[in-house]
Design a protein around this motif. Structure first.
Motif, PDB file in Angstrom:
ATOM      1  N   VAL A   1     -39.285  -8.390   4.218  1.00 31.15           N
ATOM      2  CA  VAL A   1     -37.871  -8.126   3.913  1.00 31.15           C
ATOM      3  C   VAL A   1     -37.014  -8.873   4.934  1.00 31.15           C
ATOM      4  N   GLN A   2     -35.963  -9.504   4.419  1.00 33.76           N
ATOM      5  CA  GLN A   2     -35.018 -10.216   5.293  1.00 33.76           C
ATOM      6  C   GLN A   2     -33.601  -9.848   4.911  1.00 33.76           C
ATOM      7  N   LEU A   3     -32.741  -9.777   5.922  1.00 38.58           N
ATOM      8  CA  LEU A   3     -31.320  -9.603   5.706  1.00 38.58           C
ATOM      9  C   LEU A   3     -30.625 -10.832   6.275  1.00 38.58           C
ATOM     10  N   GLN A   4     -29.914 -11.520   5.425  1.00 38.16           N
ATOM     11  CA  GLN A   4     -29.253 -12.757   5.828  1.00 38.16           C
ATOM     12  C   GLN A   4     -27.747 -12.568   5.779  1.00 38.16           C
ATOM     13  N   ALA A   5     -27.126 -12.606   6.951  1.00 36.61           N
ATOM     14  CA  ALA A   5     -25.679 -12.440   7.036  1.00 36.61           C
ATOM     15  C   ALA A   5     -24.996 -13.791   7.082  1.00 36.61           C
ATOM     16  N   LEU A  19     -17.357 -10.949   5.433  1.00 39.69           N
ATOM     17  CA  LEU A  19     -18.762 -11.131   5.788  1.00 39.69           C
ATOM     18  C   LEU A  19     -19.624 -10.683   4.615  1.00 39.69           C
ATOM     19  N   SER A  20     -20.747 -11.353   4.447  1.00 35.48           N
ATOM     20  CA  SER A  20     -21.704 -10.982   3.416  1.00 35.48           C
ATOM     21  C   SER A  20     -23.079 -10.833   4.036  1.00 35.48           C
ATOM     22  N   CYS A  21     -23.902 -10.002   3.429  1.00 27.87           N
ATOM     23  CA  CYS A  21     -25.269  -9.834   3.897  1.00 27.87           C
ATOM     24  C   CYS A  21     -26.146  -9.528   2.696  1.00 27.87           C
ATOM     25  N   ALA A  22     -27.123 -10.385   2.466  1.00 30.61           N
ATOM     26  CA  ALA A  22     -28.018 -10.226   1.331  1.00 30.61           C
ATOM     27  C   ALA A  22     -29.409  -9.853   1.804  1.00 30.61           C
ATOM     28  N   ARG A  74     -27.547  -7.194  -6.575  1.00 30.01           N
ATOM     29  CA  ARG A  74     -27.857  -8.356  -5.728  1.00 30.01           C
ATOM     30  C   ARG A  74     -28.311  -7.950  -4.333  1.00 30.01           C
ATOM     31  N   ASN A  75     -28.435  -6.641  -4.088  1.00 31.85           N
ATOM     32  CA  ASN A  75     -28.844  -6.154  -2.753  1.00 31.85           C
ATOM     33  C   ASN A  75     -27.987  -6.753  -1.652  1.00 31.85           C
ATOM     34  N   THR A  76     -26.701  -6.790  -1.912  1.00 32.94           N
ATOM     35  CA  THR A  76     -25.773  -7.450  -0.992  1.00 32.94           C
ATOM     36  C   THR A  76     -24.669  -6.492  -0.575  1.00 32.94           C
ATOM     37  N   VAL A  77     -24.315  -6.549   0.692  1.00 35.68           N
ATOM     38  CA  VAL A  77     -23.218  -5.749   1.215  1.00 35.68           C
ATOM     39  C   VAL A  77     -22.167  -6.698   1.776  1.00 35.68           C
ATOM     40  N   TYR A  78     -20.910  -6.314   1.617  1.00 29.67           N
ATOM     41  CA  TYR A  78     -19.773  -7.125   2.049  1.00 29.67           C
ATOM     42  C   TYR A  78     -18.910  -6.325   3.015  1.00 29.67           C
TER      43      TYR A  78
END
Length: 120
Positions: A1-5, A19-22, A74-78
């Motif tokens: 698992v990776q979180l890419q900001a 900011l975005s983080c997927a 999309r498993n993304t937080v903003y």
């Protein structure tokens, strides 16, 4: 698992930035996603969190100026940041409380951090 900001950079005071983080990898589901920040010489602190259902929580210092949201598909937080102040300058980290399809355990994962500087 990776979180890419992504989305860090230099902004003038009073400005705005997003900011975005997927999250990617063998993810079964994500419960809470959040943003934290760490300014030089300070401890890492909570900025905002959001549950899968959309319930949000904010640090008092950012209430009314920052908005956290997420795209579950999309498993993304903003993090929408406005009325920025120099004291918002920090490395911003995203995290996710999630369950993987490999271990089926529930753990907290962190992104690598993105630097965000507000100039006065």
């Amino acid at each position: 698992v990776q979180l890419q900001a992504s989305g860090g950079g230099l902004v003038q005071a009073g400005g705005s930035l997003r900011l975005s983080c997927a999250a990617s990898g063998s993810i079964f589901n994500i419960n809470v996603m959040g943003w934290y920040r760490q300014a030089p010489g300070n401890r890492r602190e909570l900025v905002a969190t959001i549950t899968f259902g959309g319930t949000t929580n904010y640090a008092d210092s950012v209430k009314g100026r920052f908005t956290i949201s997420r795209d579950n598909a999309r498993n993304t937080v903003y993090l929408e940041m406005g009325s920025l102040k120099p004291e918002d300058t920090a490395v911003y980290y995203c995290n996710a409380d999630l369950r993987t399809t490999t271990t089926w355990s529930r753990d907290i994962y962190w992104g690598q951090g993105t630097l965000f500087t507000v100039s006065s």
